[in-house]
Design an enzyme around this catalytic site. Structure first.
Site, short mmCIF file in Angstrom:
data_model
loop_
_atom_site.label_atom_id
_atom_site.label_comp_id
_atom_site.label_asym_id
_atom_site.label_seq_id
_atom_site.Cartn_x
_atom_site.Cartn_y
_atom_site.Cartn_z
N HIS A 29 -73.19 49.04 14.66
CA HIS A 29 -71.87 49.45 14.15
C HIS A 29 -70.78 48.49 14.64
O HIS A 29 -70.01 47.94 13.84
CB HIS A 29 -71.56 50.88 14.62
CG HIS A 29 -70.26 51.42 14.14
ND1 HIS A 29 -70.17 52.40 13.17
CD2 HIS A 29 -68.97 51.12 14.48
CE1 HIS A 29 -68.91 52.68 12.95
NE2 HIS A 29 -68.15 51.92 13.74
N GLU A 30 -70.70 48.28 15.94
CA GLU A 30 -69.65 47.42 16.50
C GLU A 30 -69.88 45.95 16.16
O GLU A 30 -68.92 45.20 15.90
CB GLU A 30 -69.56 47.61 18.02
CG GLU A 30 -69.19 49.02 18.47
CD GLU A 30 -67.88 49.51 17.87
OE1 GLU A 30 -66.99 48.67 17.58
OE2 GLU A 30 -67.75 50.73 17.69
N HIS A 33 -68.41 45.29 12.68
CA HIS A 33 -66.96 45.06 12.71
C HIS A 33 -66.65 43.64 13.17
O HIS A 33 -65.86 42.92 12.55
CB HIS A 33 -66.29 46.04 13.69
CG HIS A 33 -66.21 47.45 13.21
ND1 HIS A 33 -65.81 47.79 11.94
CD2 HIS A 33 -66.46 48.62 13.86
CE1 HIS A 33 -65.82 49.11 11.83
NE2 HIS A 33 -66.21 49.63 12.97
#
Length: 228
Positions: A29-30, A33
Site C-alpha cells: 500500500h505505502e 503511494h
C-alpha cells in the site's frame, strides 16, 4: 495465554497470519503511494527511502499493535508534495488511489490463488484437521478479507485516509478553504467512529461485512471460472 486472547482483537492462534498479511498489505500500500509520486516527479518519498518493498521503512509499531488490539491501525504515511506534479490534482488523485487499489489487487490475487488451490485439489475444505491445510485456509481467508477491508476502509472520505485526499483533489478550488476549515473536526469524527462502539457498529463492522462478502463472491467466481 488466556490474558492475551482477551487483550487482542485478533485470536492469538491466528495472530501470525494477521501479521504476515499486514506485513504484505501495508508495505505494498505505502510503496504504491511512494512509487507513483516518484514517477510523477515528486522526489520526497524517494529521498526518504520509501520507494521500496522493505516493510521496516513502512511499518508503524503503534499502528500495528492498535490494529491487533482494537481492530484498526495504520502504517507510516508516505509524504507527498503535490506541487512537484505537472498536473497536481489529477496526479494527486492517482497517487492517493494507488494505495487502496493495491490492496484490491492483492485481495483479487489472493482469491485467484486460493480458488485455484481449492478447485484443483491442492487443498481441501474437508481436511481442516490437518495442520497444514488449516494454516493455508486461515492465511488465505485472512489475507483476502483484510485486503478487501483495507481497500474499503482507506476510501472513507475522512482525514487522514486516502479517500479524503481524493476528495481534496476532486472538489473545486473555491471549496478547499471550507474543506480545510472543517478538517480538524473531520479527524475528530474519524476517531469517534473508530473508538465509540456504537459508531463502530454502523461503520467498521459493515465494512468488515462487505469485505467478507467480496471475499466469498470473488472466491466463488474464480472457482467457477477454473471449473469451466
Amino acid at each position: 495465554m488466556e490474558f492475551l486472547n482477551k487483550l487482542l482483537y485478533v485470536p492469538i492462534s491466528e495472530l501470525p497470519f494477521y501479521l504476515v498479511t499486514l506485513l504484505i498489505a501495508f508495505t505494498v500500500h505505502e510503496f504504491s503511494h511512494a512509487y507513483f509520486a516518484y514517477r510523477f516527479g515528486d522526489p520526497t518519498a524517494k529521498m526518504l527511502g520509501r520507494v521500496t518493498l522493505n516493510p521496516t521503512v513502512h511499518f508503524d509499531f503503534f499502528g500495528i499493535v492498535l490494529l491487533l488490539i482494537a481492530g484498526f491501525g495504520w502504517a507510516r504515511p508516505v509524504p507527498v508534495n503535490r506541487d512537484n506534479f505537472d498536473k497536481p490534482r489529477l496526479m494527486g488523485i492517482i497517487v492517493s488511489v494507488a494505495g487502496p487499489l493495491s490492496n484490491l489487487l492483492l485481495a483479487v490475487l489472493g482469491s485467484v490463488i486460493y480458488a485455484a488451490l481449492l478447485q484443483f485439489g491442492a487443498v481441501s475444505p474437508f481436511m481442516v484437521e490437518d495442520k497444514l491445510q488449516q494454516a493455508i485456509h486461515i492465511f488465505f481467508s485472512t489475507f483476502i478479507v483484510m485486503n478487501f477491508f483495507l481497500c474499503l476502509f482507506n476510501l472513507i472520505p475522512l482525514p487522514p485516509l486516502d479517500g479524503y485526499r481524493i476528495v481534496e483533489d476532486l472538489v473545486p478550488r473555491r471549496m478547499l478553504g471550507i474543506l480545510h476549515r472543517f478538517e480538524q473536526w473531520s479527524i475528530l469524527v474519524f476517531l469517534i467512529i473508530l473508538v465509540v462502539p456504537t459508531f463502530r457498529l454502523y461503520t467498521i463492522v459493515p465494512l468488515y461485512g462487505a469485505a467478507n462478502a467480496l471475499a466469498e463472491h470473488f472466491l466463488i467466481f474464480f472457482r467457477v471460472l477454473f471449473g469451466a
